[in-house]
Design a protein around this motif. Structure first.
Motif, PDB file in Angstrom:
ATOM      1  N   LEU A 107      43.756  41.429  46.324  1.00 18.49           N
ATOM      2  CA  LEU A 107      44.298  42.789  46.329  1.00 18.49           C
ATOM      3  C   LEU A 107      45.328  42.972  45.219  1.00 18.49           C
ATOM      4  CD1 LEU A 107      44.666  43.503  50.151  1.00 18.49           C
ATOM      5  CD2 LEU A 107      43.186  44.723  48.532  1.00 18.49           C
ATOM      6  N   ALA A 108      46.112  41.930  44.945  1.00 23.01           N
ATOM      7  CA  ALA A 108      47.073  42.012  43.838  1.00 23.01           C
ATOM      8  C   ALA A 108      46.329  42.249  42.522  1.00 23.01           C
ATOM      9  CB  ALA A 108      47.895  40.734  43.761  1.00 23.01           C
ATOM     10  N   ALA A 109      45.199  41.570  42.337  1.00 19.51           N
ATOM     11  CA  ALA A 109      44.395  41.766  41.131  1.00 19.51           C
ATOM     12  C   ALA A 109      43.791  43.175  41.092  1.00 19.51           C
ATOM     13  CB  ALA A 109      43.289  40.720  41.074  1.00 19.51           C
ATOM     14  N   LEU A 110      43.363  43.668  42.255  1.00 17.94           N
ATOM     15  CA  LEU A 110      42.825  45.027  42.334  1.00 17.94           C
ATOM     16  C   LEU A 110      43.874  46.049  41.908  1.00 17.94           C
ATOM     17  CD1 LEU A 110      40.935  47.326  43.251  1.00 17.94           C
ATOM     18  CD2 LEU A 110      41.660  46.864  45.608  1.00 17.94           C
ATOM     19  N   HIS A 111      45.080  45.938  42.448  1.00 14.23           N
ATOM     20  CA  HIS A 111      46.124  46.918  42.117  1.00 14.23           C
ATOM     21  C   HIS A 111      46.591  46.767  40.672  1.00 14.23           C
ATOM     22  CE1 HIS A 111      46.506  48.929  45.950  1.00 14.23           C
ATOM     23  NE2 HIS A 111      46.447  47.760  46.555  1.00 14.23           N
ATOM     24  N   GLU A 112      46.544  45.562  40.123  1.00 11.21           N
ATOM     25  CA  GLU A 112      46.852  45.380  38.711  1.00 11.21           C
ATOM     26  C   GLU A 112      45.828  46.107  37.845  1.00 11.21           C
ATOM     27  OE1 GLU A 112      48.325  44.623  35.120  1.00 11.21           O
ATOM     28  OE2 GLU A 112      49.365  44.292  37.037  1.00 11.21           O
ATOM     29  N   THR A 113      44.556  46.068  38.262  1.00 14.59           N
ATOM     30  CA  THR A 113      43.507  46.777  37.540  1.00 14.59           C
ATOM     31  C   THR A 113      43.719  48.285  37.633  1.00 14.59           C
ATOM     32  OG1 THR A 113      41.990  44.967  38.056  1.00 14.59           O
ATOM     33  CG2 THR A 113      41.013  47.017  37.274  1.00 14.59           C
ATOM     34  N   VAL A 114      44.129  48.762  38.796  1.00 15.63           N
ATOM     35  CA  VAL A 114      44.427  50.194  38.958  1.00 15.63           C
ATOM     36  C   VAL A 114      45.559  50.609  38.018  1.00 15.63           C
ATOM     37  CG1 VAL A 114      45.400  51.901  40.552  1.00 15.63           C
ATOM     38  CG2 VAL A 114      43.554  50.388  41.315  1.00 15.63           C
ATOM     39  N   ARG A 115      46.623  49.804  37.957  1.00 12.95           N
ATOM     40  CA  ARG A 115      47.753  50.127  37.063  1.00 12.95           C
ATOM     41  C   ARG A 115      47.295  50.144  35.602  1.00 12.95           C
ATOM     42  NH1 ARG A 115      50.620  47.152  41.024  1.00 12.95           N
ATOM     43  NH2 ARG A 115      50.201  45.172  39.971  1.00 12.95           N
ATOM     44  N   ALA A 116      46.510  49.135  35.233  1.00 12.55           N
ATOM     45  CA  ALA A 116      46.026  49.081  33.851  1.00 12.55           C
ATOM     46  C   ALA A 116      45.111  50.266  33.547  1.00 12.55           C
ATOM     47  CB  ALA A 116      45.286  47.755  33.622  1.00 12.55           C
ATOM     48  N   GLY A 117      44.306  50.656  34.523  1.00 11.41           N
ATOM     49  CA  GLY A 117      43.419  51.802  34.328  1.00 11.41           C
ATOM     50  C   GLY A 117      44.179  53.093  34.149  1.00 11.41           C
ATOM     51  N   ALA A 153      41.064  36.990  37.999  1.00  8.83           N
ATOM     52  CA  ALA A 153      41.971  36.593  39.081  1.00  8.83           C
ATOM     53  C   ALA A 153      41.403  36.986  40.437  1.00  8.83           C
ATOM     54  CB  ALA A 153      43.342  37.229  38.877  1.00  8.83           C
ATOM     55  N   PHE A 154      40.744  38.151  40.507  1.00  8.57           N
ATOM     56  CA  PHE A 154      40.121  38.595  41.753  1.00  8.57           C
ATOM     57  C   PHE A 154      39.050  37.603  42.183  1.00  8.57           C
ATOM     58  CE2 PHE A 154      36.886  40.838  44.173  1.00  8.57           C
ATOM     59  CZ  PHE A 154      37.622  41.593  45.069  1.00  8.57           C
ATOM     60  N   TYR A 155      38.177  37.233  41.253  1.00  7.10           N
ATOM     61  CA  TYR A 155      37.103  36.294  41.581  1.00  7.10           C
ATOM     62  C   TYR A 155      37.665  34.930  41.972  1.00  7.10           C
ATOM     63  CZ  TYR A 155      33.056  39.158  40.449  1.00  7.10           C
ATOM     64  OH  TYR A 155      32.081  40.114  40.481  1.00  7.10           O
ATOM     65  N   ALA A 156      38.658  34.474  41.261  1.00  7.12           N
ATOM     66  CA  ALA A 156      39.246  33.175  41.575  1.00  7.12           C
ATOM     67  C   ALA A 156      39.885  33.189  42.958  1.00  7.12           C
ATOM     68  CB  ALA A 156      40.280  32.800  40.516  1.00  7.12           C
ATOM     69  N   ALA A 157      40.521  34.301  43.307  1.00  4.73           N
ATOM     70  CA  ALA A 157      41.166  34.410  44.616  1.00  4.73           C
ATOM     71  C   ALA A 157      40.139  34.394  45.741  1.00  4.73           C
ATOM     72  CB  ALA A 157      42.002  35.686  44.682  1.00  4.73           C
ATOM     73  N   MET A 158      39.066  35.151  45.593  1.00  4.96           N
ATOM     74  CA  MET A 158      38.052  35.205  46.639  1.00  4.96           C
ATOM     75  C   MET A 158      37.320  33.870  46.765  1.00  4.96           C
ATOM     76  SD  MET A 158      38.333  38.171  48.069  1.00  4.96           S
ATOM     77  CE  MET A 158      36.809  38.481  48.958  1.00  4.96           C
ATOM     78  N   ASP A 159      37.112  33.191  45.670  1.00  5.15           N
ATOM     79  CA  ASP A 159      36.478  31.870  45.722  1.00  5.15           C
ATOM     80  C   ASP A 159      37.372  30.839  46.400  1.00  5.15           C
ATOM     81  OD1 ASP A 159      34.077  32.550  44.551  1.00  5.15           O
ATOM     82  OD2 ASP A 159      34.621  31.860  42.547  1.00  5.15           O
ATOM     83  N   ASP A 160      38.679  31.048  46.333  1.00  8.84           N
ATOM     84  CA  ASP A 160      39.644  30.096  46.873  1.00  8.84           C
ATOM     85  C   ASP A 160      39.968  30.438  48.326  1.00  8.84           C
ATOM     86  OD1 ASP A 160      41.575  28.134  47.224  1.00  8.84           O
ATOM     87  OD2 ASP A 160      43.116  29.202  46.091  1.00  8.84           O
ATOM     88  N   ASP A 161      39.069  30.069  49.230  1.00  5.38           N
ATOM     89  CA  ASP A 161      39.268  30.267  50.670  1.00  5.38           C
ATOM     90  C   ASP A 161      39.509  31.728  51.018  1.00  5.38           C
ATOM     91  OD1 ASP A 161      39.352  29.416  53.321  1.00  5.38           O
ATOM     92  OD2 ASP A 161      41.516  29.061  53.277  1.00  5.38           O
ATOM     93  N   LEU A 162      38.776  32.615  50.332  1.00  4.73           N
ATOM     94  CA  LEU A 162      38.811  34.043  50.642  1.00  4.73           C
ATOM     95  C   LEU A 162      40.253  34.566  50.664  1.00  4.73           C
ATOM     96  CD1 LEU A 162      36.125  35.595  51.267  1.00  4.73           C
ATOM     97  CD2 LEU A 162      36.933  35.796  53.605  1.00  4.73           C
ATOM     98  N   ASN A 163      40.961  34.356  49.561  1.00  9.74           N
ATOM     99  CA  ASN A 163      42.370  34.734  49.492  1.00  9.74           C
ATOM    100  C   ASN A 163      42.496  36.219  49.162  1.00  9.74           C
ATOM    101  OD1 ASN A 163      45.149  35.041  48.890  1.00  9.74           O
ATOM    102  ND2 ASN A 163      45.282  32.855  48.417  1.00  9.74           N
ATOM    103  N   VAL A 164      42.363  37.065  50.170  1.00 16.35           N
ATOM    104  CA  VAL A 164      42.371  38.509  49.979  1.00 16.35           C
ATOM    105  C   VAL A 164      43.720  39.031  49.462  1.00 16.35           C
ATOM    106  CG1 VAL A 164      42.157  40.734  51.169  1.00 16.35           C
ATOM    107  CG2 VAL A 164      40.476  38.934  51.571  1.00 16.35           C
ATOM    108  N   PRO A 165      44.881  38.512  49.896  1.00 16.62           N
ATOM    109  CA  PRO A 165      46.133  39.029  49.323  1.00 16.62           C
ATOM    110  C   PRO A 165      46.187  38.897  47.801  1.00 16.62           C
ATOM    111  CG  PRO A 165      46.599  37.778  51.300  1.00 16.62           C
ATOM    112  CD  PRO A 165      45.144  37.568  50.999  1.00 16.62           C
ATOM    113  N   ARG A 166      45.767  37.755  47.264  1.00 21.50           N
ATOM    114  CA  ARG A 166      45.734  37.586  45.811  1.00 21.50           C
ATOM    115  C   ARG A 166      44.691  38.497  45.185  1.00 21.50           C
ATOM    116  NH1 ARG A 166      44.734  31.515  45.177  1.00 21.50           N
ATOM    117  NH2 ARG A 166      43.663  32.309  43.316  1.00 21.50           N
TER     118      ARG A 166
END
Length: 488
Positions: free
Chosen positions: A382-392, A367-380
């Motif tokens: 960051l959501a993927a980053l924080h989801e990874t933190v929660r899972a970790g 999801a992080f890669y897809a978001a950044m590829d899609d017009d540099l969608n940093v909010p999406r």
């Protein structure tokens, strides 16, 4: 995955295909160094730094050019004012300061702000005053092609003839007859009030050091001309991306595009513009006192927190500052750091991978890669980053070391891409800090465990209270004590 970016010129999101395979070329407008950097300058630099980092991460060799406008009417006016009797300098201003000294001093302030917030140095950072011959050559090209003319009153000005270029107004989709007169030069000697200055003839009272000889008379370059000449020198007549703040679309970028294409240059393949920064929903204005500067932000929060805040919105959207904004950003950064600290305590920081690798394929990472590829969608992203933190964190609590290690790997890659590991010129800063914190906390928890084993409850409570005062929350469980950073 396909990289896609919004192109202002076509008003659509398009697939990004570099003009040269394996490479990308980016020019974005830097500062007119007439004063201290404001938050809009820094937001723009962070947005294009994120773009550069992502293009690099995707395997492209990126050449970045960011100009410095070090000769300008405002710079001259500010210098002149500093020589006036009764001059009352604001903080940082110098009485009797020559224009070139003033420009250089403020240029250094911009570099300090960029460096503090982890904005990578560009490949080239040309100054306008160092490219006068290139500007003369471009002006002559435009005159030869019938798109520019020396002023009709022999003042030494040279103007771009907007009516000679049928596509004028295309970038911002405006009709030429609806436009106001160009405000970048006196209307002296113009064919049309909308014609803009390519070269400004010297005026009485201006310093001789701010004037260069030219075929049309002594003077200095027009603002719009400077960028066209510099980008062509460093990136060629056709390049991938031209960027800048939304406020530069007109007249600056409109004029850049017109004069460059009129000279026969294809110019930028993509035009990308970042949004403005507001204060509680209102435009920032010194007159009403609703402004905040980068230096003021850095007094309120760490550089990583400030970078997180300034880079968290989609680059094309408005970023609204509120009194609680930095606190919210700090809480988000603390959640990331808390996980990295606990993971580093368990696994160390020898990740066994090269930053830039894709990392473990999980739903959040994809999801992080897809978001950044899609017009540099940093909010999406960051959501993927924080989801990874929660899972970790869940994996650490469950003793699932394989999943926790993969999450740590992914979080380091994501934060590196977003520049959160590179503030203050120190790559991997957050990871090293996390490791140091983890060592100290784990030592305290070991001492506490010893005290509890000896039924020294007073010492155990004292250690817990000290950690709590430092912002570390301790939780006892059947498998021992765990810890996390306190949220505001």
């Amino acid at each position: 995955m396909t990289l896609r970016f919004y192109d202002t010129a076509s008003a659509e999101v398009r697939n990004f295909v570099p003009l040269v395979a394996g490479r990308a070329s980016l020019y974005y407008c830097g500062a007119t160094v007439q004063g201290m950097p404001h938050v809009g300058h820094i937001r723009s630099a962070i947005a294009f730094d994120q773009l550069t980092r992502w293009l690099t991460h995707r395997g492209l060799r990126v050449t970045v050019v960011r100009n410095v406008t070090d000769i300008d009417d405002k710079i001259l006016a500010k210098s002149e004012a500093s020589f006036a009797s009764g001059f009352q300098p604001e903080p940082g201003e110098v009485p009797g300061e020559e224009w070139w000294a003033l420009a250089y001093r403020y240029e250094q302030e911009f570099l300090k702000a960029y460096d503090a917030l982890g904005v990578s140095r560009p490949t080239y950072e040309p100054r306008a005053t160092g490219h006068i011959p290139e500007m003369h050559a471009l002006i002559q090209q435009l005159i030869d092609r019938g798109h520019a003319y020396p002023a009709l009153d022999d003042s030494g000005d040279v103007y771009f003839d907007v009516r000679s270029w049928s596509k004028y107004g295309a970038l911002t989709r405006q009709n030429i007859d609806d436009l106001q007169a160009a405000a970048d030069a006196d209307p002296r000697g113009k064919r049309d009030p909308r014609d803009f200055a390519l070269w400004k003839g010297s005026k009485e009272g201006e310093p001789a050091t701010a004037s260069w000889p030219s075929p049309w008379g002594a003077g200095r370059p027009g603002w719009h001309l400077e960028c066209s000449a510099m980008v062509t020198k460093y990136l060629g007549t056709e390049f991938d991306i031209h960027g800048g703040g939304l406020d530069l679309r007109f007249p600056h970028h409109e004029n850049e595009m017109a004069q460059s294409q009129a000279a026969g240059h294809p110019f930028a393949n993509f035009w990308m513009h970042n949004g403005m920064v507001t204060y509680d929903g209102e435009k920032m204005s010194k007159s009403i006192g609703n402004t905040i500067s980068p230096s003021e932000m850095l007094e309120l929060a760490s550089p990583r927190v400030v970078r997180y805040y300034l880079g968290q919105a989609h680059y094309r959207s408005i970023l609204d500052y509120r009194p609680t904004s930095l606190q919210e950003a700090a809480a988000a950064v603390e959640r990331i750091d808390g996980f990295l600290a606990k993971a580093a305590a368990r696994f160390g920081t020898d990740f066994g991978f090269v930053t830039g690798d894709y990392g473990p394929s999980t739903g959040a990472v994809d999801a992080f890669y897809a978001a950044m590829d899609d017009d540099l969608n940093v909010p999406r992203a960051l959501a993927a980053l924080h989801e990874t933190v929660r899972a970790g964190n869940t994996a650490l609590a469950d003793g699932d070391d394989d999943s926790a290690r993969k999450a740590m790997h992914a979080v380091v890659i994501m934060t590196d891409v977003l520049g959160l590991n590179a503030v203050a010129g120190s790559e991997k800063a957050s990871t090293r800090e996390a490791e140091a914190l983890a060592v100290l906390v784990e030592a305290q928890l070991a001492a506490r465990a010893t005290a509890r084993a000896g039924k020294d409850w007073a010492a155990s409570d004292a250690i817990r209270d000290t950690l709590n005062e430092a912002g570390v929350v301790v939780e006892d469980g059947p498998d021992g004590a765990t810890w996390s950073l306190k949220r505001d």
